[in-house]
Design an enzyme around this catalytic site. Structure first.
Site, PDB file in Angstrom:
ATOM      1  CB  SER A 114      -0.803  -5.116  -0.956  1.00 31.25           C
ATOM      2  OG  SER A 114      -0.603  -4.673   0.369  1.00 31.25           O
ATOM      3  CE1 TYR A 139       0.286   2.025   2.873  1.00 28.66           C
ATOM      4  CE2 TYR A 139       0.163  -0.355   2.762  1.00 28.66           C
ATOM      5  CZ  TYR A 139      -0.432   0.883   2.636  1.00 28.66           C
ATOM      6  OH  TYR A 139      -1.740   0.984   2.271  1.00 28.66           O
ATOM      7  CB  THR A 165       1.007   3.793  -0.425  1.00 26.55           C
ATOM      8  OG1 THR A 165       0.798   2.751  -1.380  1.00 26.55           O
ATOM      9  CG2 THR A 165      -0.345   4.336   0.019  1.00 26.55           C
ATOM     10  CE  LYS A 272      -2.437   2.330  -4.918  1.00 24.12           C
ATOM     11  NZ  LYS A 272      -3.114   2.598  -3.640  1.00 24.12           N
ATOM     12  CG  HIS A 296      -5.565   3.977   0.386  1.00 25.76           C
ATOM     13  ND1 HIS A 296      -4.217   4.027   0.527  1.00 25.76           N
ATOM     14  CD2 HIS A 296      -5.927   2.748   0.823  1.00 25.76           C
ATOM     15  CE1 HIS A 296      -3.776   2.897   1.041  1.00 25.76           C
ATOM     16  NE2 HIS A 296      -4.803   2.087   1.225  1.00 25.76           N
TER      17      HIS A 296
HETATM   18  C1  LIG Z   1      -9.340  -4.013   0.729  1.00 24.31           C
HETATM   19  C2  LIG Z   1      -8.380  -3.021   0.157  1.00 24.31           C
HETATM   20  C3  LIG Z   1      -7.044  -3.113   0.489  1.00 24.31           C
HETATM   21  C4  LIG Z   1      -6.136  -2.180  -0.036  1.00 24.31           C
HETATM   22  N1  LIG Z   1      -4.821  -2.323   0.259  1.00 24.31           N
HETATM   23  C5  LIG Z   1      -3.939  -1.447  -0.239  1.00 24.31           C
HETATM   24  C6  LIG Z   1      -2.574  -1.572   0.048  1.00 24.31           C
HETATM   25  O1  LIG Z   1      -2.138  -2.492   0.711  1.00 24.31           O
HETATM   26  N2  LIG Z   1      -1.756  -0.613  -0.418  1.00 24.31           N
HETATM   27  C7  LIG Z   1      -2.206   0.449  -1.181  1.00 24.31           C
HETATM   28  O2  LIG Z   1      -1.428   1.307  -1.581  1.00 24.31           O
HETATM   29  N3  LIG Z   1      -3.494   0.558  -1.502  1.00 24.31           N
HETATM   30  C8  LIG Z   1      -4.363  -0.361  -1.052  1.00 24.31           C
HETATM   31  N4  LIG Z   1      -5.679  -0.250  -1.375  1.00 24.31           N
HETATM   32  C9  LIG Z   1      -6.096   0.822  -2.315  1.00 24.31           C
HETATM   33  C10 LIG Z   1      -6.044   0.329  -3.769  1.00 24.31           C
HETATM   34  O3  LIG Z   1      -4.725   0.141  -4.194  1.00 24.31           O
HETATM   35  C11 LIG Z   1      -6.710   1.312  -4.722  1.00 24.31           C
HETATM   36  O4  LIG Z   1      -6.138   2.581  -4.534  1.00 24.31           O
HETATM   37  C12 LIG Z   1      -8.226   1.404  -4.534  1.00 24.31           C
HETATM   38  O5  LIG Z   1      -8.753   0.149  -4.193  1.00 24.31           O
HETATM   39  C13 LIG Z   1      -8.874   1.902  -5.815  1.00 24.31           C
HETATM   40  O6  LIG Z   1     -10.246   2.067  -5.629  1.00 24.31           O
HETATM   41  P1  LIG Z   1     -11.350   0.993  -6.076  1.00 24.31           P
HETATM   42  O7  LIG Z   1     -11.346  -0.084  -5.047  1.00 24.31           O
HETATM   43  O8  LIG Z   1     -12.594   1.803  -6.071  1.00 24.31           O
HETATM   44  O9  LIG Z   1     -10.974   0.494  -7.452  1.00 24.31           O
HETATM   45  C14 LIG Z   1      -6.590  -1.159  -0.879  1.00 24.31           C
HETATM   46  C15 LIG Z   1      -7.936  -1.081  -1.227  1.00 24.31           C
HETATM   47  C16 LIG Z   1      -8.836  -2.003  -0.715  1.00 24.31           C
HETATM   48  C17 LIG Z   1     -10.275  -1.914  -1.115  1.00 24.31           C
HETATM   49  C1  LIG Z   2      -2.125   2.932   6.603  1.00 26.32           C
HETATM   50  C2  LIG Z   2      -3.087   2.034   5.976  1.00 26.32           C
HETATM   51  C3  LIG Z   2      -2.644   0.634   6.065  1.00 26.32           C
HETATM   52  C4  LIG Z   2      -3.623  -0.259   5.494  1.00 26.32           C
HETATM   53  C5  LIG Z   2      -2.984  -1.403   4.777  1.00 26.32           C
HETATM   54  C6  LIG Z   2      -3.919  -2.038   3.856  1.00 26.32           C
HETATM   55  C7  LIG Z   2      -4.604  -0.996   3.084  1.00 26.32           C
HETATM   56  O1  LIG Z   2      -3.975  -0.247   2.360  1.00 26.32           O
HETATM   57  C8  LIG Z   2      -6.017  -0.806   3.208  1.00 26.32           C
HETATM   58  O2  LIG Z   2      -6.673  -1.539   3.968  1.00 26.32           O
HETATM   59  O3  LIG Z   2      -6.543   0.128   2.577  1.00 26.32           O
END
Ligand SMILES: Cc1cc2nc3c(=O)[nH]c(=O)nc-3n(C[C@H](O)[C@H](O)[C@H](O)COP(=O)(O)O)c2cc1C
Ligand SMILES: CCCCCCC(=O)C(=O)O
Length: 411
Positions: A114, A139, A165, A272, A296
């Site tokens: 991330s 981002y 993203t 993504k 997401h």
């Molecule tokens: C706590 C958390 C933080 C995340 N942070 C990001 C991020 O910084 N950038 C992003 O593109 N997706 C982020 N995601 C989404 C993940 O990349 C991914 O799309 C998602 O977790 C997939 O679903 P799953 O948790 O059911 O496997 C985050 C997801 C979680 C749970």
């Molecule tokens: C616009 C969403 C920013 C969140 C950054 C971390 C993340 O992707 C998440 O918590 O989910």
């Protein structure tokens, strides 16, 4: 990854890992990691939608040697699965992203990092080592200089791809995050930004260089979303995920071209957060190198389609194009059979988010390795029991779909 007979008897499934992790996380972290947007129905459906599919196993095929590996970024990945980028892993364990990187290295699995990691992208790449592939999730900020610097650092460090993203024009409504007034603890920082090394590039005021206040950031983000367009200004001040990650101004034409110009040829540009055939076609038209079907993890638009339900139309759209690009999927994958089903529906590869965070919270690097080993063993077992010895042979002939009344149809 070799299958081993050594088991952690407390933890034989991802469901058990989730429980063990929950006992070890503080409330704010547990809520932040586990929640989905609004009522959480998309989060729940990402998982339950896999139950609509059943596997049609074939028998009397020699499965004495099952090869689970696939090629990604010119690397032989031990299973068709990668670690999805998830923000602020230092909340789960003091070693944060370094533990995840070491586990990826030991298990032969690609890592997504991330932008909002609590370890710098250079240190993460250092832990992975020179031959190990990583993708930087991006981002793209309204104010471009910071994003440009980040991309150039990723290129220099040897990242293979940038995953832009695209499902975060505004921040999804996460009620627990709001209620808990989520704040990054003082001992952690978003390590890729607000660095002293960057200070000379920045016109930020002294006030802006204070440690970011995530609580204030969350309020700013909500306020900005409510503001009318005419009052829009790019976010100012310290970079926090609440203030800078959501970018409602992004558009295909200008922004993908800008990104390709900066990233190519050393780094690929992926999007993504695609969930429709229309956007998959636009992604192909604008020359991206790959697509991740994602919502997401159900954290943005609640009510959106489960990703496994969005996958077939995206695959069909991409297959209709003369230049085929890879289609990956994430969301709700909690078992090796889910991986098998996603591949049977046309995904080339899957990414896993929360289970890795649970592994990290359970036992740091060892916990992430455990998570990846459980999934890997399950993929291998599923392939063997379904009568498939190579990943590229997994196709839709191995699935049936159940409708609401329990009627089965071939795909
Ligand atoms: C706590 C958390 C933080 C995340 N942070 C990001 C991020 O910084 N950038 C992003 O593109 N997706 C982020 N995601 C989404 C993940 O990349 C991914 O799309 C998602 O977790 C997939 O679903 P799953 O948790 O059911 O496997 C985050 C997801 C979680 C749970
Ligand atoms: C616009 C969403 C920013 C969140 C950054 C971390 C993340 O992707 C998440 O918590 O989910």
């Amino acid at each position: 990854m070799a299958t081993s007979n050594a088991h952690d008897l407390d933890c034989l499934t991802i469901a058990e890992l989730e429980k063990l992790a929950a006992e070890r996380m503080d409330k704010q972290t547990r809520d932040y990691y586990n929640e989905g947007a609004d009522h959480g129905s998309t989060l729940a459906e990402n998982m339950s939608a896999y139950q609509k599919y059943r596997i049609r196993p074939r028998v009397l095929r020699d499965v004495s040697s099952v090869n689970t590996s696939v090629s990604i970024f010119d690397y032989t990945n031990s299973i068709p699965l990668g670690v999805a980028p998830t923000a602020m892993q230092g909340l789960a364990h003091p070693d944060g992203e370094l533990a995840t990187a070491r586990a990826c290295k030991n298990t032969g699995i690609v890592m997504g990092l991330s932008s909002f990691s609590t370890t710098s992208l250079e240190d993460v790449k250092g832990a992975l080592g020179p031959g190990h592939p990583a993708a930087l999730q991006l981002y793209l900020f309204e104010e471009r200089e910071e994003s440009k610097r980040l991309i150039q650092r990723a290129k220099k460090a040897g990242y293979k791809a940038v995953f832009l993203t695209v499902d975060t024009p505004v921040l999804g409504r996460r009620n627990l995050e709001i209620r808990n007034q989520f704040k990054l603890p003082k001992h952690l920082k978003v390590a890729n930004f607000n660095r002293d090394e960057d200070a000379h590039h920045s016109a930020d005021s002294k006030e802006d260089k204070k440690k970011p206040d995530e609580e204030t950031g969350a309020n700013q983000s909500r306020k900005r979303t409510q503001d009318s367009d005419s009052k829009r200004t790019p976010p100012k001040g310290p970079i926090t995920f609440h203030t800078h990650a959501p970018n409602p101004t992004l558009v295909w034409e200008r922004d993908i071209a800008w990104l390709k110009e900066i990233c190519h040829p050393e780094m690929q540009v992926w999007v993504k957060g695609i969930a429709t055939a229309e956007d998959a076609l636009l992604a192909c038209h604008h020359g991206v190198d790959g697509i991740v079907v994602s919502n997401h993890g159900g954290r943005q638009l609640n009510g959106a389609l489960a990703t496994i339900d969005a996958l077939p139309e995206v695959v069909e759209a991409v297959r209709s194009q003369s230049k085929k690009i890879p289609v990956h999927v994430d969301g709700g994958i909690r078992h090796g059979t889910d991986v098998f089903k996603a591949l049977a529906l046309g995904a080339d590869f899957v990414w896993v988010g929360r289970p890795v965070l649970w592994g990290l919270a359970y036992k740091g690097q060892e916990g992430v390795e455990l998570c990846l080993k459980l999934l890997s063993d399950e993929v291998r077992l599923c392939m063997g029991l379904a009568g498939v010895t190579k990943v590229e042979d997994i196709g839709k002939e191995y699935l049936v779909k159940l409708d609401r009344s329990g009627f089965m149809s071939r795909l």
